[in-house]
Design an enzyme around this catalytic site. Sequence first.
Site, PDB file in Angstrom:
ATOM      1  N   ARG A   7      55.534  41.576  18.727  1.00 31.45           N
ATOM      2  CA  ARG A   7      55.875  41.485  20.149  1.00 31.45           C
ATOM      3  C   ARG A   7      55.968  40.010  20.478  1.00 31.45           C
ATOM      4  NH1 ARG A   7      53.497  44.787  25.277  1.00 31.45           N
ATOM      5  NH2 ARG A   7      54.961  46.248  24.351  1.00 31.45           N
ATOM      6  N   HIS A  18      63.573  46.460  23.792  1.00 37.38           N
ATOM      7  CA  HIS A  18      62.320  47.188  23.546  1.00 37.38           C
ATOM      8  C   HIS A  18      62.703  48.521  22.870  1.00 37.38           C
ATOM      9  CE1 HIS A  18      58.234  48.268  23.705  1.00 37.38           C
ATOM     10  NE2 HIS A  18      58.027  48.360  25.007  1.00 37.38           N
ATOM     11  N   GLN A  52      60.356  51.677  22.646  1.00 36.79           N
ATOM     12  CA  GLN A  52      60.224  52.352  23.939  1.00 36.79           C
ATOM     13  C   GLN A  52      61.382  53.327  24.129  1.00 36.79           C
ATOM     14  OE1 GLN A  52      57.731  51.923  26.464  1.00 36.79           O
ATOM     15  NE2 GLN A  52      58.737  53.801  27.131  1.00 36.79           N
ATOM     16  N   ASP A  57      61.293  49.865  35.996  1.00 38.40           N
ATOM     17  CA  ASP A  57      60.330  49.031  35.269  1.00 38.40           C
ATOM     18  C   ASP A  57      59.890  47.921  36.231  1.00 38.40           C
ATOM     19  OD1 ASP A  57      58.812  47.757  33.315  1.00 38.40           O
ATOM     20  OD2 ASP A  57      60.538  46.919  32.242  1.00 38.40           O
ATOM     21  N   CYS A 104      58.442  52.858  31.691  1.00 40.22           N
ATOM     22  CA  CYS A 104      57.828  52.536  30.400  1.00 40.22           C
ATOM     23  C   CYS A 104      56.326  52.267  30.536  1.00 40.22           C
ATOM     24  CB  CYS A 104      58.521  51.323  29.785  1.00 40.22           C
ATOM     25  SG  CYS A 104      58.482  49.872  30.863  1.00 40.22           S
ATOM     26  N   ARG A 143      55.570  57.569  22.351  1.00 40.36           N
ATOM     27  CA  ARG A 143      55.630  56.289  21.641  1.00 40.36           C
ATOM     28  C   ARG A 143      55.136  56.474  20.211  1.00 40.36           C
ATOM     29  NH1 ARG A 143      55.870  51.449  24.289  1.00 40.36           N
ATOM     30  NH2 ARG A 143      56.122  50.691  22.150  1.00 40.36           N
TER      31      ARG A 143
HETATM   32  N1   CP Z   1      55.496  50.353  27.517  1.00 40.75           N
HETATM   33  C1   CP Z   1      54.837  49.434  26.803  1.00 40.75           C
HETATM   34  O1   CP Z   1      55.384  48.817  25.891  1.00 40.75           O
HETATM   35  O2   CP Z   1      53.540  49.269  27.171  1.00 40.75           O
HETATM   36  P1   CP Z   1      52.577  48.105  26.650  1.00 40.75           P
HETATM   37  O3   CP Z   1      53.099  46.816  27.189  1.00 40.75           O
HETATM   38  O4   CP Z   1      51.228  48.456  27.208  1.00 40.75           O
HETATM   39  O5   CP Z   1      52.585  48.114  25.156  1.00 40.75           O
HETATM   40  N1  NVA Z   2      59.960  44.682  30.952  1.00 40.09           N
HETATM   41  C1  NVA Z   2      58.545  44.712  30.697  1.00 40.09           C
HETATM   42  C2  NVA Z   2      58.203  45.844  29.795  1.00 40.09           C
HETATM   43  C3  NVA Z   2      56.745  46.007  29.509  1.00 40.09           C
HETATM   44  C4  NVA Z   2      56.444  47.141  28.576  1.00 40.09           C
HETATM   45  C5  NVA Z   2      58.120  43.392  30.087  1.00 40.09           C
HETATM   46  O1  NVA Z   2      58.838  42.867  29.229  1.00 40.09           O
HETATM   47  O2  NVA Z   2      57.081  42.857  30.477  1.00 40.09           O
END
Ligand code: CP
Ligand code: NVA
Length: 334
Positions: free
Chosen positions: A126, A153, A156, A247, A291, A319
């Site tokens: 990440r 993502h 997701q 989101d 998400c 997930r």
């Molecule tokens: N939806 C998602 O990726 O959640 P987290 O940021 O908690 O991993």
């Molecule tokens: N768009 C959000 C998604 C989190 C799961 C971010 O990148 O923070």
Amino acid sequence: MTAMMNQSATTELKMAPRGGAFAGGLLAIDDLTGDQIREILTLAASVKTDGCVLGGAYAGALAGLSVTMLFEKPSLRTRMSFDIGLTKLGAHVVYLDHASARLGAREAVKDYAKNLERWTDAIVARVFKHAVLEELSAHAAIPVVNALSDLEHPCQTLADLQTLIERYGSLDGLKVAYVGDGNNVCHSLMLACAKLGVSFTAVTPKGFEPRFGVVKSATAAAHETGATITISRSIDDIKGHHAVYTDTWVSMGQEHQTGLRGGEFTHLQVDADIMAIASEGLEEPAAFMHCLPAHRGEEVTDDVIDSAQSLVYEQADNRMWAQNALMLKVFGKQ
Ligand code: CP
Ligand code: NVA
């Protein structure tokens, strides 16, 4: 020369079994064909039914493999679902918390890749910048999976599609609306919808549209599948859409823009009125998707996220199953 050849032979030997089209891992939905997405979703349904419980078809399928989880940003769902899911498959997971120092700060991303490939069999990362994933992938002789970047993502989206299939029986004839910031989650969902023939409408404020290159790629894919991709400022364009997805208005890494962004998005808060617009002409009310994490009272009201139409916890559940299916493919076990 001999030493170099030996070294490269050793590297070959220690590499995990690879999974064809998924051998490099998964950096973006944009890298997959519609058929490859369907392949993962079909397996995800089977993996979920099996539960990966002891004695099941998938339990222990990844025994002996080690996976690095490298996170520059916080996570609940992604971290938990990968860790628990991979453990169910018999793999060993090592979590590297990179929240206090971005990748590349202490040592080059390339050197990270070249160290991690010596001990582990895949990297789930990440990151703030998608380019860092590409750099890891370019230098590591092991698969790299995107656990969220600024661009996409993908894990997701796989779970979201699995959730839509469970809710509607299939994706055929579905229309999906995305309301809010044209961000990473929007990008992956739009690309997957386009590749699978699902029509997609994004309603965003001016200046917060999905990236041009992503829209271009989705539009080209939609041209092949017969789907339509609509980028709009009018909430009326989501009429007759089976799911409304939103989101956060401020993604991780954009916290400095919080003041600027809040005011731009308030008219797009998903409330009962917006859900009613989407549901116009449908036999059943539209589903709500997010998400998570959600900012209740900002992008969505409590009554919508807590309603019977809300699929958010099913998305979170899926997930794990969708990712387990992906990892089985990545390691060539399915
Ligand atoms: N939806 C998602 O990726 O959640 P987290 O940021 O908690 O991993
Ligand atoms: N768009 C959000 C998604 C989190 C799961 C971010 O990148 O923070």
